[in-house]
Each structure stands twice: as C-alpha cells, then as structure tokens.
Design an enzyme around this catalytic site. Structure first.
Site, PDB file in Angstrom:
ATOM      1  N   ASP A  63      34.997   1.541   0.467  1.00  0.00           N
ATOM      2  CA  ASP A  63      34.511   2.493  -0.523  1.00  0.00           C
ATOM      3  C   ASP A  63      35.210   2.127  -1.831  1.00  0.00           C
ATOM      4  O   ASP A  63      36.413   2.335  -1.978  1.00  0.00           O
ATOM      5  CB  ASP A  63      34.861   3.917  -0.092  1.00  0.00           C
ATOM      6  CG  ASP A  63      34.397   4.974  -1.082  1.00  0.00           C
ATOM      7  OD1 ASP A  63      34.083   4.634  -2.245  1.00  0.00           O
ATOM      8  OD2 ASP A  63      34.373   6.158  -0.706  1.00  0.00           O
ATOM      9  N   SER A 141      23.746  -2.683 -16.303  1.00  0.00           N
ATOM     10  CA  SER A 141      22.411  -2.124 -16.474  1.00  0.00           C
ATOM     11  C   SER A 141      22.067  -2.084 -17.961  1.00  0.00           C
ATOM     12  O   SER A 141      22.953  -2.063 -18.818  1.00  0.00           O
ATOM     13  CB  SER A 141      22.372  -0.702 -15.899  1.00  0.00           C
ATOM     14  OG  SER A 141      21.186  -0.034 -16.255  1.00  0.00           O
ATOM     15  N   TYR A 154      25.814   7.958 -15.365  1.00  0.00           N
ATOM     16  CA  TYR A 154      25.448   6.574 -15.065  1.00  0.00           C
ATOM     17  C   TYR A 154      25.564   5.707 -16.318  1.00  0.00           C
ATOM     18  O   TYR A 154      26.184   4.639 -16.282  1.00  0.00           O
ATOM     19  CB  TYR A 154      24.024   6.525 -14.514  1.00  0.00           C
ATOM     20  CG  TYR A 154      23.566   5.138 -14.129  1.00  0.00           C
ATOM     21  CD1 TYR A 154      24.063   4.523 -12.982  1.00  0.00           C
ATOM     22  CD2 TYR A 154      22.645   4.447 -14.900  1.00  0.00           C
ATOM     23  CE1 TYR A 154      23.647   3.257 -12.617  1.00  0.00           C
ATOM     24  CE2 TYR A 154      22.226   3.177 -14.546  1.00  0.00           C
ATOM     25  CZ  TYR A 154      22.726   2.583 -13.409  1.00  0.00           C
ATOM     26  OH  TYR A 154      22.315   1.319 -13.060  1.00  0.00           O
ATOM     27  N   ALA A 156      27.277   6.317 -19.026  1.00  0.00           N
ATOM     28  CA  ALA A 156      28.685   6.247 -19.425  1.00  0.00           C
ATOM     29  C   ALA A 156      29.433   5.221 -18.585  1.00  0.00           C
ATOM     30  O   ALA A 156      30.245   4.437 -19.111  1.00  0.00           O
ATOM     31  CB  ALA A 156      29.335   7.619 -19.287  1.00  0.00           C
ATOM     32  N   SER A 157      29.158   5.192 -17.287  1.00  0.00           N
ATOM     33  CA  SER A 157      29.857   4.256 -16.404  1.00  0.00           C
ATOM     34  C   SER A 157      29.491   2.815 -16.727  1.00  0.00           C
ATOM     35  O   SER A 157      30.341   1.909 -16.659  1.00  0.00           O
ATOM     36  CB  SER A 157      29.532   4.566 -14.937  1.00  0.00           C
ATOM     37  OG  SER A 157      28.195   4.232 -14.605  1.00  0.00           O
ATOM     38  N   LYS A 158      28.242   2.571 -17.093  1.00  0.00           N
ATOM     39  CA  LYS A 158      27.811   1.210 -17.399  1.00  0.00           C
ATOM     40  C   LYS A 158      28.270   0.774 -18.797  1.00  0.00           C
ATOM     41  O   LYS A 158      28.593  -0.404 -18.997  1.00  0.00           O
ATOM     42  CB  LYS A 158      26.287   1.099 -17.267  1.00  0.00           C
ATOM     43  CG  LYS A 158      25.779   1.302 -15.840  1.00  0.00           C
ATOM     44  CD  LYS A 158      26.419   0.334 -14.843  1.00  0.00           C
ATOM     45  CE  LYS A 158      25.811   0.447 -13.454  1.00  0.00           C
ATOM     46  NZ  LYS A 158      26.395  -0.488 -12.481  1.00  0.00           N
TER      47      LYS A 158
END
Length: 271
Positions: A63, A141, A154, A156-158
């Site tokens: 994980d 992405s 999503y 923000a994470s990319k």
C-alpha cells in the site's frame, strides 16, 4: 536504454495502466517487481508473465500510502535482484466530488496515495537508481497541468507529483538519473470506477464514455518507449497537448472549455 534484463518496479500493477505496463516491459525482456495491495492478483500476473515471456517477476504486497510498505517493496527488490534500473510510480486513486461537499479525509487519502506514495517509493529507490543511472517515472495526468472540477484532491495530487518530479529532474541533471513525467489523457481503466465520492466510498461506475478513450495498453507502449528514449515529459493525447498549450495563453477560455466538458458527464456534479 534497452530494457532487456533491466529490473523495473511498478506500483499499482494489479490492474489498468500498471498491469499493461507489466506486460509491455515483460515483452521487452525486463525483470519485474509488481507492487499493489491485491497480492493474489499480483501473484497470478507475475506467474503468467514469467511463463509467457521467460522473464523473472515477483509480487510484493504494498500500500503505497504506507511508508514502511514502500520501504519493504524496495528491500524485496534488492534481495531478489540486487539492483534497481527503473521505478514506475503508477499507483493512483481518483475522486469525484465538489470541494464544498467532500470530506477532508477523502482529499487526504488521494494525496497519500498519489503524491506521498510517489515520494516514499522514490526516496528509498533513489540511492540504487543513482548507481545504475536509471529512471524514475511518475504516471501523472493532464489534471496535473489543469485542474478538473470535481477532482480537487486528484488534481492537487498530480500538480504536486509534477512539481516533485520537476525538482528531482533538476537535482539530477549531472548524475545520469532520468526522470520522466508521463501524463495520459482520459484512459479506459478502472480508476473512475474506484474513484471516491464525497464520503470516501467508491462510486462503482464510470461517469464517462470509456470506449472513446485511450486504452491502458496504448498508454503502456508510449511510457515504455519514453523510458527507452529517456524522454522528459509525455503528454499523450492531442486534446491534452492542446489544453496545456492554450492554458499558457488563454487560461480563462480553457476554464470554460474544461467546465463544459465535465458538465457533460453522466450525473454531472456541475449544475
């Protein structure tokens, strides 16, 4: 860089782009370390690839949001193969909820997997990749270039992943380490089926027309070619390239275009 006999770690390898990457790298003669939470599925994939392509593949339950799991993934790679040539940070999770409705824990979970998973794995793998002058790959992405409504966590994470990889690339300009940021457009995979809703529950079905998207196999070929050619950035669709280009010059127009596109989704969150 030819991939024959290289040791490649792939996170999120049990389905979607990760599984397709495992197959594509195996076709090119690479030995594989497959990481994901779905251990039984991983073992089946590893065994199948070994039999079909005469390579060596191992499965490691991991994980990526858990730092110790990422450390264990790297340790098992070194125990088995003694080196690391390529790390592909592919594990990812999405979300679908307006920011005003989303629980903070949902955004945190997406960041933990997509961003921190990349940081953890890269941190432990980098000393070995420095020795082999290998590659660090981030499967990012288009959402890392332009925010998408309903995907605040999503996007923000990319964005964070892209910034991290950009710095890593500059810090390694003189070391021989290759850093690749790979940005597929919308890809037919299960990421939208497993996207979290505002309460952190998987939405269970895609809200988009999957049959009109790139396949995960097509994405895998492009990324594998990018590793071999030591490419810097891969933006994989004409629509994506156009959006990134236009966003530099007419961001307000792109805001409207993106809004209108997302508003056409099934059960759109935009009213």
């Amino acid at each position: 860089m030819r991939l024959n006999d290289k040791v490649i770690i792939i996170t999120g390898a049990s389905s979607g782009i990760g599984k397709s990457l495992a197959t594509e790298f195996a076709k090119r003669g690479a030995n594989l370390v497959l990481g994901a939470r779905q251990y039984v599925t991983l073992c089946e994939i590893a065994q199948s690839l070994e039999q079909q392509y005469q390579i060596k593949a191992i499965a490691v339950q991991c994980d990526v949001s858990v730092e110790e799991d990422c450390k264990h993934l790297i340790q098992q790679t070194l125990i088995t193969f003694g080196k690391i040539d390529v790390l592909v940070n592919n594990a990812g999770i999405s979300m679908r909820a307006l920011f005003k409705d989303a629980e903070i824990d949902v955004i945190k979970k997406v960041m933990d997997v997509n961003f921190w998973g990349t940081v953890y794995c890269t941190k432990y793998a980098l000393p070995e990749i420095l020795k082999t002058k290998g590659s660090v790959v981030g499967v990012s992405s288009i959402a890392g270039y332009k925010g998408l409504p309903g995907r605040s966590g999503y996007s923000a994470s990319k964005f964070a992943m892209n910034g991290f990889l950009d710095v890593l690339r500059m810090e390694n300009l003189k070391t021989g380490v290759h850093v690749l940021t790979a940005c597929p457009g919308f890809t037919a995979s299960n990421i939208r089926n497993t996207a979290l809703d505002k309460d952190g529950i998987q939405q269970g079905e895609s809200t988009m027309q999957e049959d009109k998207m790139m396949t995960s196999d097509e994405v895998a070929i492009i990324i594998a070619d990018g590793v071999e050619n030591r490419a810097r950035t891969l933006i994989m669709t004409g629509q994506g390239k156009l959006m990134v280009f236009l966003n530099k010059f007419v961001p307000g127009l792109v805001d409207k275009l993106v809004y209108n596109t997302i508003a056409k989704e099934k059960n759109s969150l935009l009213k």
